[in-house]
Design a protein around this motif. Structure first.
Motif, PDB file in Angstrom:
ATOM      1  N   LEU A 143      28.472  34.486  -9.852  1.00  0.00           N
ATOM      2  CA  LEU A 143      29.403  33.596  -9.159  1.00  0.00           C
ATOM      3  C   LEU A 143      29.781  32.417 -10.052  1.00  0.00           C
ATOM      4  N   CYS A 146      32.409  33.479 -12.489  1.00  0.00           N
ATOM      5  CA  CYS A 146      33.724  33.531 -11.838  1.00  0.00           C
ATOM      6  C   CYS A 146      34.298  32.128 -11.651  1.00  0.00           C
ATOM      7  N   PRO A 456      28.328  36.904  -0.443  1.00  0.00           N
ATOM      8  CA  PRO A 456      28.949  36.820  -1.773  1.00  0.00           C
ATOM      9  C   PRO A 456      30.468  36.688  -1.760  1.00  0.00           C
ATOM     10  N   LEU A 460      32.382  33.494  -3.291  1.00  0.00           N
ATOM     11  CA  LEU A 460      33.340  33.662  -4.382  1.00  0.00           C
ATOM     12  C   LEU A 460      34.658  32.971  -4.063  1.00  0.00           C
TER      13      LEU A 460
END
Length: 502
Positions: A143, A146, A456, A460
């Motif tokens: 994460l 990202c 998740p 995100l």
């Protein structure tokens, strides 16, 4: 290695040069390099968007197969990032202030997951479930990657406009899908997969509250763009319609926490977008602020009226009884038994505090809550409790006081860039800061009642919203100084403004 810094920036951009370009290099040789680098960047942006959509459609990425799919996409993103760095001769990483506590959280999880075997063969570690902690650390690391990629490659006025449009259209599509499935699913997810008994699916998510938390992150963006005159005339109806349908789907999900979160977002939009608050945080000429706030106040009320009308339509569609029953009885049965707060979450919160009290400094271990909870719970043990239903108690139980300090650090870092973005006289970055700020505030409120950030796909999207806020508030937009990271690698070192141009 060159570190580009600015006194106005909380974040920094690291530019790592693999080979220094020669001053006499021909211009026609540099152009293909920039084009190739731009292609790599676009591929990275596409992978980020695919990850956002894919993790949500894969039931929120809460099952092992979907988590593995998400991790594979992040590995692909890292490969593309490496290709972009090699093609341009340098590695550019934009590091938001809020990324630092996440990195330290990963480091804390690594320390918790260290296991040692004594002479007697007994294995010891700081975590009560080493394997769960290692899995959680890996997920948070991906994460974080990202988050950094979003902050680095989404910058640039044209690109960020495209990303925001994609998010608004995606939110509209998600809301329409969720409503259609809710009305026609017949007890099956995607009209194929049977629902488990007692599970309140909505849209692609296992829990209706998770859907509400996810869609609530997208609702403020179109409203903020409308109220700040940052939307083209041909897009106004689309953005208003998208906000209304997303709000409607949230109401139909019957998530109490989601409704509170959406109400908090609307309140944030009204207060933070008001002329008095803008004068307070911007410190600009009161007469200028007053002139600019009169029209925006009417537009704000008109845009917010779209959501209110949508909520009213949802109530008429559902009828008052389901909503009243949900608010009054929670998950209680239709027989009239009311579910008290203690029955739903109170006892879990109480026992989560007991876990924290037993491991106050460093916690029971990241991701180890399910293992640690039964040892400190006063419950009967008939229910499997994997989350504390409160993200703040969760971080304290998992990571102790150190984790709590990192969480506060993250919130403060995000709050600073949002305030800086709200000071902008440019309506586009100001609207982005307003919308992202409302979305983040709504999630922080919703996190009191649920564990959306443990999902998740929601985590995100939340971090990408934070990255957009970082981009919008990354410099003082009232002048022409600043840095850009995103259009191409060369622009990062040239000092071009993030929101310069069309």
């Amino acid at each position: 290695m060159a570190l580009a810094t600015s006194k106005e920036l909380v974040e920094s951009s690291l530019v790592v040069t693999a080979r220094e370009p020669r001053m006499h290099r021909a211009h026609d040789a540099a152009v293909p390099v920039a084009r190739v680098s731009s292609i790599w960047e676009k591929a990275i942006v596409v992978v980020l968007l695919v990850a956002v959509v894919g993790t949500a459609l894969a039931c929120g990425a809460v099952e092992p197969w979907s988590v593995a799919l998400f991790e594979l996409m992040v590995v692909l993103l890292v490969v593309l990032w490496a290709g972009q760095a090699l093609s341009g001769g340098r590695l550019v990483v934009s590091v938001p202030a809020a990324a630092v506590p996440i990195g330290l959280l990963v480091l804390l999880g690594v320390v918790q997951s260290l296991a040692f075997t004594g002479s007697a063969g007994k294995r010891s570690s700081l975590s009560l479930d080493v394997e769960a902690t290692r899995s959680a650390v890996l997920a948070i690391l991906f994460l974080l990657i990202c988050f950094l990629a979003s902050a680095t490659f989404l910058a640039g006025r044209k690109r960020i406009r495209i990303i925001v449009r994609c998010l608004v259209i995606y939110g509209l599509a998600m809301a329409v899908f969720a409503l259609v499935q809710h009305l026609s699913q017949g007890g099956r997810i995607y009209w194929l997969r049977p629902q488990s008994e007692g599970v309140s699916w909505f849209g692609p998510f296992v829990n209706h509250s998770h859907y509400a938390g996810y869609i609530a992150l997208l609702i403020p963006l179109p409203i903020a763009l409308l109220t700040n005159k940052a939307v083209r005339a041909e897009e106004r109806f689309l953005f208003g319609f998208a906000a209304g349908i997303m709000g409607l789907s949230l109401v139909v999900s019957l998530s109490r926490g989601g409704m509170i979160a959406m109400g908090s977002e609307l309140l944030f939009l009204v207060v933070a977008g008001s002329g008095s608050v803008r004068r307070l945080i911007a410190g600009r000429d009161p007469q200028h602020a007053e002139r600019s706030s009169n029209g925006s106040r009417l537009k704000s009320l008109a845009a917010l009226a779209v959501i209110v009308i949508s909520i009213g339509a949802g109530l008429l569609w559902l009828g008052p009884e389901p909503l009243a029953n949900r608010i009054a009885r929670g998950n209680g049965t239709a027989s009239g038994h009311s579910e008290s707060f203690h029955e739903s979450r109170g006892w879990i919160w109480r026992d989560s505090i007991r876990v924290f009290e037993a491991h106050p400094l460093i916690g029971a271990g990241m991701g180890a809550f399910e293992t640690a909870f039964p040892a400190y719970s006063k419950g009967s043990g008939s229910l499997l409790v994997s989350q504390s239903h409160n993200d703040y108690l969760q971080i304290l139980a998992d990571c102790g006081i150190l984790g709590g300090i990192l969480a506060v650090w993250f919130i403060v870092g995000i709050g600073r860039v949002i305030i800086r973005g709200l000071r902008s006289r440019d309506p586009f970055p100001r609207s982005l800061s307003l919308g992202c700020g409302a979305a983040i505030f709504g999630m922080l409120v919703h996190s009191v009642f649920d564990f959306n950030l443990q999902v998740p796909s929601t985590a995100l999207l939340f971090l990408i919203i934070c990255a957009i806020a970082h981009i919008a508030g990354g410099r003082r937009h009232g002048n022409r100084r600043g840095e850009a990271v995103g259009a191409n690698v060369e622009a990062a070192s040239a000092g071009s403004p993030v929101f310069g141009g069309n």
